[in-house]
Design a protein around this motif. Structure first.
Motif, PDB file in Angstrom:
ATOM      1  N   ILE A 173       6.910  13.387 -11.787  1.00  0.00           N
ATOM      2  CA  ILE A 173       6.863  11.941 -11.564  1.00  0.00           C
ATOM      3  C   ILE A 173       5.666  11.576 -10.690  1.00  0.00           C
ATOM      4  N   THR A 174       5.071  10.431 -11.008  1.00  0.00           N
ATOM      5  CA  THR A 174       4.012   9.849 -10.191  1.00  0.00           C
ATOM      6  C   THR A 174       4.557   8.581  -9.556  1.00  0.00           C
ATOM      7  N   VAL A 175       4.262   8.392  -8.271  1.00  0.00           N
ATOM      8  CA  VAL A 175       4.753   7.231  -7.538  1.00  0.00           C
ATOM      9  C   VAL A 175       3.566   6.457  -6.967  1.00  0.00           C
ATOM     10  N   PHE A 176       3.602   5.138  -7.143  1.00  0.00           N
ATOM     11  CA  PHE A 176       2.658   4.232  -6.502  1.00  0.00           C
ATOM     12  C   PHE A 176       3.419   3.471  -5.432  1.00  0.00           C
ATOM     13  N   VAL A 177       3.062   3.709  -4.173  1.00  0.00           N
ATOM     14  CA  VAL A 177       3.697   3.032  -3.040  1.00  0.00           C
ATOM     15  C   VAL A 177       2.815   1.842  -2.682  1.00  0.00           C
ATOM     16  N   LEU A 178       3.367   0.639  -2.838  1.00  0.00           N
ATOM     17  CA  LEU A 178       2.626  -0.603  -2.605  1.00  0.00           C
ATOM     18  C   LEU A 178       3.134  -1.279  -1.338  1.00  0.00           C
ATOM     19  N   ASP A 179       2.222  -1.667  -0.471  1.00  0.00           N
ATOM     20  CA  ASP A 179       2.603  -2.403   0.731  1.00  0.00           C
ATOM     21  C   ASP A 179       1.488  -3.369   1.089  1.00  0.00           C
ATOM     22  N   PHE A 180       1.845  -4.517   1.682  1.00  0.00           N
ATOM     23  CA  PHE A 180       0.817  -5.488   2.041  1.00  0.00           C
ATOM     24  C   PHE A 180       0.250  -5.260   3.442  1.00  0.00           C
TER      25      PHE A 180
ATOM     26  N   ILE B  68       1.348  10.956  -5.608  1.00  0.00           N
ATOM     27  CA  ILE B  68       1.727   9.739  -4.892  1.00  0.00           C
ATOM     28  C   ILE B  68       0.442   9.017  -4.501  1.00  0.00           C
ATOM     29  N   PHE B  69       0.379   7.750  -4.902  1.00  0.00           N
ATOM     30  CA  PHE B  69      -0.799   6.941  -4.610  1.00  0.00           C
ATOM     31  C   PHE B  69      -0.380   5.765  -3.749  1.00  0.00           C
ATOM     32  N   LEU B  70      -1.128   5.531  -2.685  1.00  0.00           N
ATOM     33  CA  LEU B  70      -0.837   4.452  -1.756  1.00  0.00           C
ATOM     34  C   LEU B  70      -1.722   3.271  -2.109  1.00  0.00           C
ATOM     35  N   VAL B  71      -1.099   2.092  -2.260  1.00  0.00           N
ATOM     36  CA  VAL B  71      -1.825   0.909  -2.712  1.00  0.00           C
ATOM     37  C   VAL B  71      -1.569  -0.248  -1.756  1.00  0.00           C
ATOM     38  N   HIS B  72      -2.656  -0.761  -1.192  1.00  0.00           N
ATOM     39  CA  HIS B  72      -2.588  -1.957  -0.369  1.00  0.00           C
ATOM     40  C   HIS B  72      -2.628  -3.142  -1.325  1.00  0.00           C
ATOM     41  N   GLY B  73      -1.482  -3.798  -1.477  1.00  0.00           N
ATOM     42  CA  GLY B  73      -1.383  -4.903  -2.423  1.00  0.00           C
ATOM     43  C   GLY B  73      -0.165  -5.750  -2.136  1.00  0.00           C
ATOM     44  N   ASP B  74       0.120  -6.651  -3.054  1.00  0.00           N
ATOM     45  CA  ASP B  74       1.146  -7.665  -2.861  1.00  0.00           C
ATOM     46  C   ASP B  74       2.159  -7.638  -4.001  1.00  0.00           C
ATOM     47  N   GLY B  75       3.425  -7.466  -3.662  1.00  0.00           N
ATOM     48  CA  GLY B  75       4.488  -7.402  -4.654  1.00  0.00           C
ATOM     49  C   GLY B  75       4.723  -8.698  -5.405  1.00  0.00           C
ATOM     50  N   THR B  76       4.160  -9.806  -4.917  1.00  0.00           N
ATOM     51  CA  THR B  76       4.297 -11.072  -5.639  1.00  0.00           C
ATOM     52  C   THR B  76       3.066 -11.357  -6.497  1.00  0.00           C
TER      53      THR B  76
END
Length: 162
Positions: free
Chosen positions: A95-102, A122-130
């Motif tokens: 499994i690959t996981v993208f962890v998104l947080d603002f 696992i990839f960390l992404v600075h972004g917006d869930g909306t």
């Protein structure tokens, strides 16, 4: 598929991916979370155990990933420190996981917890869930814990998840 997802993101010098977003609706929440994220911790899991049941969340992750297809991709919206995924290579290394947080600083904490998994599966992404910047039907699973109640425009967040 992973390369396609990453091609729409910018990789920062800190090893965190990002995309431009402007979330003025949550300006105060972002500011509060950034302030909290300035803390440094000697033992992340011990610190987490004061606020979360790690055993219960590990069980919930195990139940969740049973439904993810082989080589599936998960988006964790509001993933913060990403600690839910620290065992993914022991249980489902496919499994690959993208962890998104603002809050980018939260993702720096995630790097401490997740170590060598970061930018492997696992990839960390600075972004917006909306305001997600991913193609429709990119992910096989959508995960979020203690995030939606903090989003003023709940319907927008749920539409993005859908």
């Amino acid at each position: 598929m992973i390369e396609q997802i990453l091609s729409n993101l910018q990789l920062g010098e800190d090893g965190i991916y990002s995309y431009y977003f402007n979330n003025s609706e949550q300006k105060d929440e972002i500011q509060l979370r950034e302030q909290v994220a300035t803390e440094q911790y000697e033992n992340y899991l011990e610190t987490l155990s004061y606020h979360h049941s790690i055993i219960v969340m590990d069980k919930e992750i195990d139940l969740f990933i049973k439904n993810i297809p082989i080589n599936g991709i998960i988006l964790d919206v509001g993933g913060c420190w990403g600690w839910h995924w620290r065992r993914i290579n022991d249980t489902r290394p496919d499994i690959t996981v993208f962890v998104l947080d603002f809050v980018r600083k939260n993702l720096l904490h995630a790097k401490e917890i997740l170590g060598n998994y970061v930018n492997n599966n696992i990839f960390l992404v600075h972004g917006d869930g909306t305001s997600l910047k991913f193609e429709e039907n990119t992910f096989d699973g959508w995960w979020s814990v203690q995030t939606l109640q903090h989003i003023p425009n709940f319907k927008k967040a749920v539409r993005e998840a859908w």
